[in-house]
Design a protein around this motif. Structure first.
Motif, PDB file in Angstrom:
ATOM      1  N   GLU A 105       0.819  -1.216   0.000  1.00 19.05           N
ATOM      2  CA  GLU A 105       0.000   0.000   0.000  1.00 19.05           C
ATOM      3  C   GLU A 105       0.855   1.269   0.000  1.00 19.05           C
ATOM      4  O   GLU A 105       0.427   2.296  -0.520  1.00 19.05           O
ATOM      5  N   ALA A 106       2.057   1.206   0.532  1.00 16.69           N
ATOM      6  CA  ALA A 106       2.957   2.365   0.508  1.00 16.69           C
ATOM      7  C   ALA A 106       3.341   2.736  -0.925  1.00 16.69           C
ATOM      8  O   ALA A 106       3.626   3.905  -1.204  1.00 16.69           O
ATOM      9  N   LYS A 107       3.298   1.786  -1.832  1.00 13.36           N
ATOM     10  CA  LYS A 107       3.667   2.043  -3.234  1.00 13.36           C
ATOM     11  C   LYS A 107       2.678   2.962  -3.946  1.00 13.36           C
ATOM     12  O   LYS A 107       2.971   3.495  -5.014  1.00 13.36           O
ATOM     13  N   TYR A 108       1.502   3.151  -3.357  1.00 14.08           N
ATOM     14  CA  TYR A 108       0.490   3.985  -4.008  1.00 14.08           C
ATOM     15  C   TYR A 108       0.789   5.473  -3.870  1.00 14.08           C
ATOM     16  O   TYR A 108       0.038   6.298  -4.387  1.00 14.08           O
ATOM     17  N   ALA A 109       1.881   5.817  -3.233  1.00 16.07           N
ATOM     18  CA  ALA A 109       2.365   7.199  -3.275  1.00 16.07           C
ATOM     19  C   ALA A 109       2.793   7.540  -4.701  1.00 16.07           C
ATOM     20  O   ALA A 109       2.798   8.704  -5.094  1.00 16.07           O
ATOM     21  N   ASP A 110       3.104   6.517  -5.488  1.00 15.55           N
ATOM     22  CA  ASP A 110       3.500   6.651  -6.895  1.00 15.55           C
ATOM     23  C   ASP A 110       2.247   6.493  -7.763  1.00 15.55           C
ATOM     24  O   ASP A 110       1.699   5.401  -7.884  1.00 15.55           O
ATOM     25  N   THR A 111       1.792   7.578  -8.372  1.00 14.27           N
ATOM     26  CA  THR A 111       0.555   7.521  -9.163  1.00 14.27           C
ATOM     27  C   THR A 111       0.709   6.681 -10.435  1.00 14.27           C
ATOM     28  O   THR A 111      -0.285   6.160 -10.933  1.00 14.27           O
ATOM     29  N   GLU A 112       1.919   6.528 -10.954  1.00 17.84           N
ATOM     30  CA  GLU A 112       2.101   5.648 -12.120  1.00 17.84           C
ATOM     31  C   GLU A 112       1.847   4.198 -11.733  1.00 17.84           C
ATOM     32  O   GLU A 112       1.217   3.445 -12.481  1.00 17.84           O
ATOM     33  N   PHE A 113       2.314   3.811 -10.563  1.00 12.86           N
ATOM     34  CA  PHE A 113       2.044   2.468 -10.046  1.00 12.86           C
ATOM     35  C   PHE A 113       0.533   2.302  -9.848  1.00 12.86           C
ATOM     36  O   PHE A 113      -0.053   1.304 -10.266  1.00 12.86           O
ATOM     37  N   ALA A 114      -0.079   3.285  -9.212  1.00 12.68           N
ATOM     38  CA  ALA A 114      -1.518   3.231  -8.957  1.00 12.68           C
ATOM     39  C   ALA A 114      -2.310   3.137 -10.264  1.00 12.68           C
ATOM     40  O   ALA A 114      -3.284   2.382 -10.351  1.00 12.68           O
ATOM     41  N   GLN A 115      -1.908   3.874 -11.275  1.00  9.65           N
ATOM     42  CA  GLN A 115      -2.585   3.858 -12.577  1.00  9.65           C
ATOM     43  C   GLN A 115      -2.627   2.440 -13.147  1.00  9.65           C
ATOM     44  O   GLN A 115      -3.674   1.969 -13.588  1.00  9.65           O
ATOM     45  N   LYS A 116      -1.492   1.759 -13.128  1.00  9.02           N
ATOM     46  CA  LYS A 116      -1.429   0.399 -13.683  1.00  9.02           C
ATOM     47  C   LYS A 116      -2.306  -0.567 -12.901  1.00  9.02           C
ATOM     48  O   LYS A 116      -3.082  -1.323 -13.476  1.00  9.02           O
ATOM     49  N   VAL A 117      -2.177  -0.535 -11.590  1.00  6.20           N
ATOM     50  CA  VAL A 117      -2.928  -1.476 -10.755  1.00  6.20           C
ATOM     51  C   VAL A 117      -4.423  -1.192 -10.820  1.00  6.20           C
ATOM     52  O   VAL A 117      -5.234  -2.102 -11.052  1.00  6.20           O
ATOM     53  N   TYR A 118      -4.800   0.055 -10.617  1.00  3.60           N
ATOM     54  CA  TYR A 118      -6.222   0.380 -10.576  1.00  3.60           C
ATOM     55  C   TYR A 118      -6.894   0.185 -11.940  1.00  3.60           C
ATOM     56  O   TYR A 118      -8.051  -0.236 -12.008  1.00  3.60           O
ATOM     57  N   SER A 119      -6.191   0.459 -13.026  1.00  5.82           N
ATOM     58  CA  SER A 119      -6.762   0.196 -14.358  1.00  5.82           C
ATOM     59  C   SER A 119      -7.035  -1.290 -14.531  1.00  5.82           C
ATOM     60  O   SER A 119      -8.098  -1.689 -15.014  1.00  5.82           O
ATOM     61  N   SER A 120      -6.079  -2.112 -14.140  1.00  6.81           N
ATOM     62  CA  SER A 120      -6.251  -3.567 -14.231  1.00  6.81           C
ATOM     63  C   SER A 120      -7.424  -4.040 -13.386  1.00  6.81           C
ATOM     64  O   SER A 120      -8.246  -4.853 -13.834  1.00  6.81           O
ATOM     65  N   LEU A 121      -7.511  -3.537 -12.171  1.00  8.75           N
ATOM     66  CA  LEU A 121      -8.590  -3.929 -11.263  1.00  8.75           C
ATOM     67  C   LEU A 121      -9.961  -3.578 -11.838  1.00  8.75           C
ATOM     68  O   LEU A 121     -10.846  -4.427 -11.939  1.00  8.75           O
ATOM     69  N   VAL A 122     -10.134  -2.323 -12.223  1.00  7.75           N
ATOM     70  CA  VAL A 122     -11.445  -1.873 -12.713  1.00  7.75           C
ATOM     71  C   VAL A 122     -11.813  -2.604 -14.009  1.00  7.75           C
ATOM     72  O   VAL A 122     -12.953  -3.055 -14.173  1.00  7.75           O
ATOM     73  N   PHE A 136     -12.073   0.621  -1.036  1.00 12.07           N
ATOM     74  CA  PHE A 136     -11.232   1.154   0.026  1.00 12.07           C
ATOM     75  C   PHE A 136      -9.872   1.374  -0.611  1.00 12.07           C
ATOM     76  O   PHE A 136      -9.305   0.464  -1.205  1.00 12.07           O
ATOM     77  N   ALA A 137      -9.344   2.573  -0.518  1.00 11.84           N
ATOM     78  CA  ALA A 137      -8.064   2.907  -1.136  1.00 11.84           C
ATOM     79  C   ALA A 137      -7.012   3.054  -0.030  1.00 11.84           C
ATOM     80  O   ALA A 137      -7.054   2.338   0.961  1.00 11.84           O
ATOM     81  N   THR A 138      -6.076   3.968  -0.216  1.00  8.01           N
ATOM     82  CA  THR A 138      -5.023   4.200   0.775  1.00  8.01           C
ATOM     83  C   THR A 138      -5.097   5.646   1.243  1.00  8.01           C
ATOM     84  O   THR A 138      -5.989   6.394   0.854  1.00  8.01           O
ATOM     85  N   VAL A 139      -4.112   6.051   2.014  1.00  5.70           N
ATOM     86  CA  VAL A 139      -4.049   7.431   2.499  1.00  5.70           C
ATOM     87  C   VAL A 139      -3.527   8.387   1.431  1.00  5.70           C
ATOM     88  O   VAL A 139      -3.476   9.590   1.663  1.00  5.70           O
ATOM     89  N   HIS A 140      -3.181   7.882   0.265  1.00  3.32           N
ATOM     90  CA  HIS A 140      -2.594   8.698  -0.807  1.00  3.32           C
ATOM     91  C   HIS A 140      -3.710   9.340  -1.633  1.00  3.32           C
ATOM     92  O   HIS A 140      -4.345   8.682  -2.465  1.00  3.32           O
ATOM     93  N   LEU A 141      -3.934  10.620  -1.405  1.00  3.46           N
ATOM     94  CA  LEU A 141      -5.057  11.332  -2.012  1.00  3.46           C
ATOM     95  C   LEU A 141      -5.033  11.283  -3.536  1.00  3.46           C
ATOM     96  O   LEU A 141      -6.053  10.987  -4.165  1.00  3.46           O
ATOM     97  N   GLU A 142      -3.893  11.566  -4.157  1.00  3.50           N
ATOM     98  CA  GLU A 142      -3.845  11.614  -5.626  1.00  3.50           C
ATOM     99  C   GLU A 142      -4.143  10.247  -6.242  1.00  3.50           C
ATOM    100  O   GLU A 142      -4.835  10.149  -7.250  1.00  3.50           O
ATOM    101  N   SER A 143      -3.635   9.180  -5.643  1.00  3.58           N
ATOM    102  CA  SER A 143      -3.920   7.844  -6.154  1.00  3.58           C
ATOM    103  C   SER A 143      -5.389   7.477  -5.951  1.00  3.58           C
ATOM    104  O   SER A 143      -5.995   6.816  -6.794  1.00  3.58           O
ATOM    105  N   SER A 144      -5.959   7.913  -4.843  1.00  3.14           N
ATOM    106  CA  SER A 144      -7.382   7.644  -4.593  1.00  3.14           C
ATOM    107  C   SER A 144      -8.255   8.383  -5.600  1.00  3.14           C
ATOM    108  O   SER A 144      -9.229   7.822  -6.120  1.00  3.14           O
TER     109      SER A 144
END
Length: 174
Positions: A105-122, A136-144
């Motif tokens: 979950e700490a990796k979601y500070a990186d929005t590029e990482f979040a983009q790949k994972v969340y796109s795959s999930l959705v 439920f996301a993380t504490v990282h506002l931009e990734s959320s």
């Protein structure tokens, strides 16, 4: 939103274990997005409903290769845990959180990482019929916010919020 009526093939399971296919069904949707009526071809209200929808410009006609299916609603998805789905099942919860979940979950500070994972999930959830999801996301506002944007762009109704841990002594600073 104004109401509309869909004309086409409806496939649903009104009773557990039974599949029903209604050809040329009319599905009326009211202004709040709720299905207000379903009319079978040949029923007494069918022709009246079809004419009213056609006259008001609110009739949506599906092609022979399109059909309506009910969508799934999932009200409990830990979105950031998608990459570890089904893994480390041998670990007790506390160990799993400390060794797997919190570092991931700490990796979601990186929005590029979040983009790949969340796109795959959705994309995966939509492909399997989940039309509405509570994430439920993380504490990282931009990734959320990115997760919400991905849901919007891909056509999924998504509600996104952060997980609130109830024991701060067990949460790492990161």
């Amino acid at each position: 939103m104004r109401g509309f009526t869909v004309l086409g093939t409806l496939i649903h399971a009104p009773v557990c274990g039974e599949l029903e296919i209604k050809l040329k069904a009319l599905v009326e949707v009211d202004s709040s997005g709720q299905i207000s009526a379903i009319h079978d071809s040949g029923s007494s209200a069918y022709d009246v409903c079809r004419k009213e929808a056609l006259d008001s410009g609110s009739l949506i006609e599906l092609t022979n290769t399109q059909y309506l299916l009910p969508g799934m609603v999932d009200l409990h998805i830990h979105a950031p845990q998608w990459p570890q789905s089904g893994g480390a099942l041998h670990l007790p919860l506390y160990d799993w959180l400390q060794q797997c979940t919190f570092p991931l979950e700490a990796k979601y500070a990186d929005t590029e990482f979040a983009q790949k994972v969340y796109s795959s999930l959705v994309e995966t959830l939509i492909a399997n019929g989940t039309t509405t999801a509570l994430y439920f996301a993380t504490v990282h506002l931009e990734s959320s916010k990115l997760l919400a944007d991905i849901c919007h762009k891909k056509g999924q109704r998504g509600l996104v919020g952060k997980v609130a841990m109830d024991n701060p002594d067990e949460c790492p600073d990161y």
